[in-house]
Design a protein around this motif. Sequence first.
Motif, short mmCIF file in Angstrom:
data_model
loop_
_atom_site.label_atom_id
_atom_site.label_comp_id
_atom_site.label_asym_id
_atom_site.label_seq_id
_atom_site.Cartn_x
_atom_site.Cartn_y
_atom_site.Cartn_z
N PHE A 10 0.83 -1.20 0.00
CA PHE A 10 0.00 0.00 0.00
C PHE A 10 0.87 1.25 0.00
O PHE A 10 0.61 2.21 -0.73
CB PHE A 10 -0.90 0.03 1.25
N THR A 41 -4.28 11.02 1.73
CA THR A 41 -5.56 10.71 2.39
C THR A 41 -6.18 9.47 1.80
O THR A 41 -6.66 8.58 2.52
CB THR A 41 -6.55 11.89 2.22
N ALA A 42 -6.17 9.38 0.46
CA ALA A 42 -6.78 8.21 -0.19
C ALA A 42 -6.05 6.94 0.21
O ALA A 42 -6.68 5.92 0.51
CB ALA A 42 -6.77 8.40 -1.70
N CYS A 45 -6.85 6.04 3.87
CA CYS A 45 -8.21 5.52 4.02
C CYS A 45 -8.31 4.10 3.49
O CYS A 45 -8.86 3.20 4.15
CB CYS A 45 -9.20 6.40 3.24
N SER A 46 -7.74 3.85 2.30
CA SER A 46 -7.85 2.52 1.72
C SER A 46 -7.10 1.51 2.58
O SER A 46 -7.59 0.41 2.83
CB SER A 46 -7.25 2.50 0.30
N TRP A 47 -5.91 1.91 3.05
CA TRP A 47 -5.15 0.98 3.88
C TRP A 47 -5.90 0.63 5.16
O TRP A 47 -5.96 -0.52 5.57
CB TRP A 47 -3.78 1.57 4.22
N MET A 48 -6.51 1.66 5.77
CA MET A 48 -7.23 1.43 7.02
C MET A 48 -8.35 0.44 6.81
O MET A 48 -8.57 -0.48 7.60
CB MET A 48 -7.79 2.74 7.57
N MET A 49 -9.08 0.64 5.71
CA MET A 49 -10.20 -0.24 5.42
C MET A 49 -9.72 -1.68 5.29
O MET A 49 -10.26 -2.60 5.89
CB MET A 49 -10.83 0.24 4.10
N TRP A 50 -8.64 -1.86 4.50
CA TRP A 50 -8.14 -3.21 4.31
C TRP A 50 -7.62 -3.79 5.61
O TRP A 50 -7.88 -4.96 5.94
CB TRP A 50 -7.02 -3.20 3.26
N ILE A 52 -8.36 -3.12 8.69
CA ILE A 52 -9.40 -3.46 9.67
C ILE A 52 -9.98 -4.83 9.33
O ILE A 52 -10.12 -5.70 10.20
CB ILE A 52 -10.49 -2.37 9.67
N VAL A 53 -10.34 -5.01 8.06
CA VAL A 53 -10.98 -6.28 7.68
C VAL A 53 -9.98 -7.42 7.81
O VAL A 53 -10.33 -8.53 8.22
CB VAL A 53 -11.56 -6.16 6.26
N TYR A 54 -8.71 -7.17 7.51
CA TYR A 54 -7.71 -8.24 7.60
C TYR A 54 -7.48 -8.65 9.05
O TYR A 54 -7.47 -9.83 9.39
CB TYR A 54 -6.40 -7.78 6.96
N LEU A 55 -7.28 -7.62 9.89
CA LEU A 55 -7.00 -7.94 11.30
C LEU A 55 -8.16 -8.66 11.95
O LEU A 55 -7.96 -9.52 12.82
CB LEU A 55 -6.71 -6.64 12.07
N ALA A 56 -9.38 -8.29 11.54
CA ALA A 56 -10.54 -8.92 12.16
C ALA A 56 -10.61 -10.40 11.84
O ALA A 56 -11.23 -11.16 12.59
CB ALA A 56 -11.82 -8.22 11.69
N ILE B 417 -11.65 13.45 -0.37
CA ILE B 417 -11.42 12.01 -0.30
C ILE B 417 -12.31 11.35 0.74
O ILE B 417 -12.92 10.31 0.48
CB ILE B 417 -9.95 11.73 0.01
N PHE B 421 -15.25 8.33 0.47
CA PHE B 421 -14.83 7.13 1.19
C PHE B 421 -15.91 6.68 2.17
O PHE B 421 -16.28 5.50 2.21
CB PHE B 421 -13.52 7.40 1.91
N PHE B 475 -14.47 4.59 -5.05
CA PHE B 475 -14.32 4.06 -3.69
C PHE B 475 -15.30 2.94 -3.42
O PHE B 475 -15.01 2.00 -2.68
CB PHE B 475 -14.50 5.18 -2.67
N TYR B 478 -13.86 -0.18 -4.62
CA TYR B 478 -12.83 -0.65 -3.69
C TYR B 478 -13.46 -1.31 -2.46
O TYR B 478 -13.10 -2.42 -2.07
CB TYR B 478 -11.95 0.53 -3.28
N ILE B 482 -13.56 -5.18 -0.95
CA ILE B 482 -13.22 -5.55 0.43
C ILE B 482 -14.35 -6.32 1.09
O ILE B 482 -14.13 -7.33 1.74
CB ILE B 482 -12.86 -4.30 1.24
N PRO B 520 -5.35 -15.64 6.89
CA PRO B 520 -6.63 -15.06 6.46
C PRO B 520 -6.62 -14.69 4.98
O PRO B 520 -5.57 -14.51 4.38
CB PRO B 520 -6.77 -13.81 7.32
N TYR B 521 -7.82 -14.63 4.44
CA TYR B 521 -8.02 -14.25 3.06
C TYR B 521 -7.29 -12.93 2.79
O TYR B 521 -7.48 -11.97 3.53
CB TYR B 521 -9.51 -14.09 2.81
N ILE B 542 -17.40 -6.99 12.80
CA ILE B 542 -16.38 -6.25 12.03
C ILE B 542 -16.82 -4.84 11.76
O ILE B 542 -16.08 -3.88 11.94
CB ILE B 542 -16.11 -6.94 10.67
N LEU B 549 -13.44 2.70 14.69
CA LEU B 549 -12.06 3.07 14.32
C LEU B 549 -12.06 4.23 13.34
O LEU B 549 -11.30 5.20 13.50
CB LEU B 549 -11.36 1.85 13.71
N TRP B 601 -8.15 -7.97 18.32
CA TRP B 601 -8.03 -8.65 17.04
C TRP B 601 -6.69 -9.34 16.90
O TRP B 601 -6.62 -10.47 16.40
CB TRP B 601 -8.18 -7.65 15.91
#
Lengths: 70, 818
Positions: A10, A41-42, A45-50, A52-56, B417, B421, B475, B478, B482, B520-521, B542, B549, B601
């Motif tokens: 990322f 910022t983009a 934001c994208s990293w955070m989204m990924w 969060i879902v990965y860590l969960a 952004i 988002f 977005f 994206y 996810i 994990p996936y 989740i 967060l 987590w």
Amino acid sequence: MGFLMTTIIFFVVGVVASVSVRLCCNRGPSTNLFHLTLIITATVCSWMMWAIVYLAQLKPLIVPILSEGE
Amino acid sequence: MKLFEDLPPMDHLRSEDMSLVQIIIPVESAHRAVSYLGELGLLQLKDLNEEKSPFQRTFVNQVKRCGEMSRKLRFFGDQISKAGITASPCPASQQVIDLEELEVRLSEHEAELLEMNANNEKLQQTYNELLEFKLVLLKAGGFLVAAQNHAVPAETELVESKYSKKDDESLFLLEQSVQPESSSKAGLRFISGIICKSKELTFERMLFRATRGNMFFNQAPAGEQVMDPVSGEMVEKTVFVVFFSGEQAKNKILKICQAFGASCYPVPEENSKQMQLTREVSLRLSELEATLDAGNRHRNKALASIASQQWNWTIMVKKEKGVYDTLNMLNFDVTKKCLVGEGWCPTFAKPQIKEVLEHATIHSNSQVGIIFHDMDSFESPPTYFRTNRFTHAFQEIVDAYGVARYKEANPAVYSVITFPFLFAVMFGDWGHGLCLLLGSLILILREKKLGSQKLGSFMEMAFGGRYVVLLMALFSIYCGLIYNEFFSVPFHIFGKSAYKCLESSCSDAHTAGLIKYRDPYPFGVDPRWRGSRSELPFLNSIKMKMSILLGVSQMNLGIILSYFDAKFHGSFLDIRYQFMPQMIFLNSLFGYLALLIVIKWCTGSQADLYHVMIYMFLDPTGDLGENQLFWGQKELQILLLLMAIIAVPWMLFPKPFILRKLHTERFQGRTYGILGTSEMDLDQDPDSARRQHHEDFNFSEVFVHQMIHSIEFVLGAVSNTASYLRLWALSLAHSELSTVFYEKLLLLAWGYDSVIVRIAGLAVFAFATAFILLMMETLSAFLHALRLHWVEFMGKFYHGDGYKFKPFSFKLLADEED
């Protein structure tokens, strides 16, 4: 692929994006800073989204229980 | 922090530098100078004549003339649209017409049009009358002919309901009672005319009553529709003939005819005369038709010639009116030879304005140049952001909440952004995202064409927000990847799932579930979850944690922006007694919660976070037991709780007291009031922004303000964090709706063998997706993302009590009146 590896990916994508935006539309320092802010910022934001879902899903407390009919 | 100081100022972060300028224009170049300034569009003039009523201003006559001209142009526009002529404006013929010449031309055209209209009306009226006469002749003649055919010499008097038994045929009442031959012999006369069908019944009854039944009324529908002169519509009319005797009856009947708006026409009795009259009338009618046609054509030609110019003229008149309105804002100076004006302009535009004013001086052959110089101001300048077509929509979104104060941090920089988002977090489905992308690309690729034409209000909003929709779509794709939802169907794009059955027979897959056997996936939610029984608890967990967060991050960003604002304005008071306690309070409570979520987590602990947070307050010294996530948690919690408790009076009390101290230090010794300071110029404009404002320091007001601010923050910290849970709620709703449509519409219809059912199912699925998911959910998620920005994010640092820079610009004039 691992958390750290993907985070680095990322980060690299973010750097590449800012460099390419600087190369393609270089319009003075103020505007460059603005574009950089948008890219950062983009990326964040994208990293955070990924992340969060990965860590969960790293060590989940529940597992999929298939419903009847599958 | 040195890094931040070295950076250049960011575009769009703060308003452009504005300066207050004064221009002094000699009268002969005034009009030209103001028109050129209008073309440039970068100067906002202040109204120096605010107390004067519109009639006391200098250029009131010119404004009135412009008003007259625009009224005439509107009249032309009405006439043109009524005549149904489509105006094809010819922009090529930009003849520079003088204003007086235009005025004369417009009044000529108007007089001509009015005359043509009046003539037309008269002719039309005559035509209608003749038409009615012809109808009356035709139908009434029929009655009279029938009457004469059945004239029985023996019975000459009018007999009321007497049925003749002589004849075998069933005679109509008409033929029985209208037995007399000629009216003149028995004193029986008739009046023939035409009346609206709707009034006919009442008319007949009225006649019956007025003449006490001594009349005979016969009527027949006219057959053709006639134009009613009063309403201008085509109405059904009825031809009638009233037979009566006596002079008094005649007067009564005539009066009643007049009252009901029935027109009476004399019909001769003899058949030959009727035919002759009918022929004459028909001849005249055809003549009139030809005349009317010619008249209409002439008028339409005149209108067409006006129509081609009307758009240009309207713009010209608007510009002139704008120029005179602006001139009205200026003041005459002492010598009455110059006009003085004050206004705001962006600092970067000053050279351009100077150049434009020089041109005006040269072109108007004036001896004296225009003076243009800076002034100091105590008033707050207007806010101006130079937006391009991409950032314009986002700036509009922020401005809808409140225009930024001068030199305040502009949230639009981050909203570009974060707004799409947060929308995408609530909308996440890459199939729907692709549809949105398609729509926005269509709008963007046809930008030029759509931008020049007039759109309906809904399309205009959609077109104005095309770049917002584009980012929202990207977005959404994206986030859809996810959440792993393509019209609610998961895909295995990023590799194999992390779950499999414990044994190859999958015997307990429905009871104990699958097991996780790999990492994990790699990207997004594992596709195996879709359709399982534990899908909802997992996804809810989740998404709720994700909302917290994201919320804590965005609120922290808001508070950090308030730090940068305070630093920019040099207000260290704000940094020390507002930013720091706010950061400490928010992060020691909700930042800590976010930390706990991440730790849970990462370690896979079974701790109950609700329990941890609640007992942190209720019983901070109690033992954590199995809710312990890391070593030293209890001590850390006690420390954070204490810090939060200290932060509240820290943000509440010190600032008002320090402000009071600073104020008394600054104004010490000035408590005797200011007696007309010598700094004031004698010819200073009372309205100008150079007036100094003496501020009294009202301690109670400041204290209450600070208290409100602190309470709002402290209570808001809890409520705003909870407010971010709408990200979870809407994304759940979207996903469920999508699942329902997919499973209950598409799959159900696909299960049948018949093609018709399948196609019907597909069509209903498409409609439901387009209207409910793509339109309603888009608007809903848009609205909620907007609310999150306006209240939760901008509430942390934004004041939004500035005013927008509205320069005098011809382009803006043209836009706003449309």
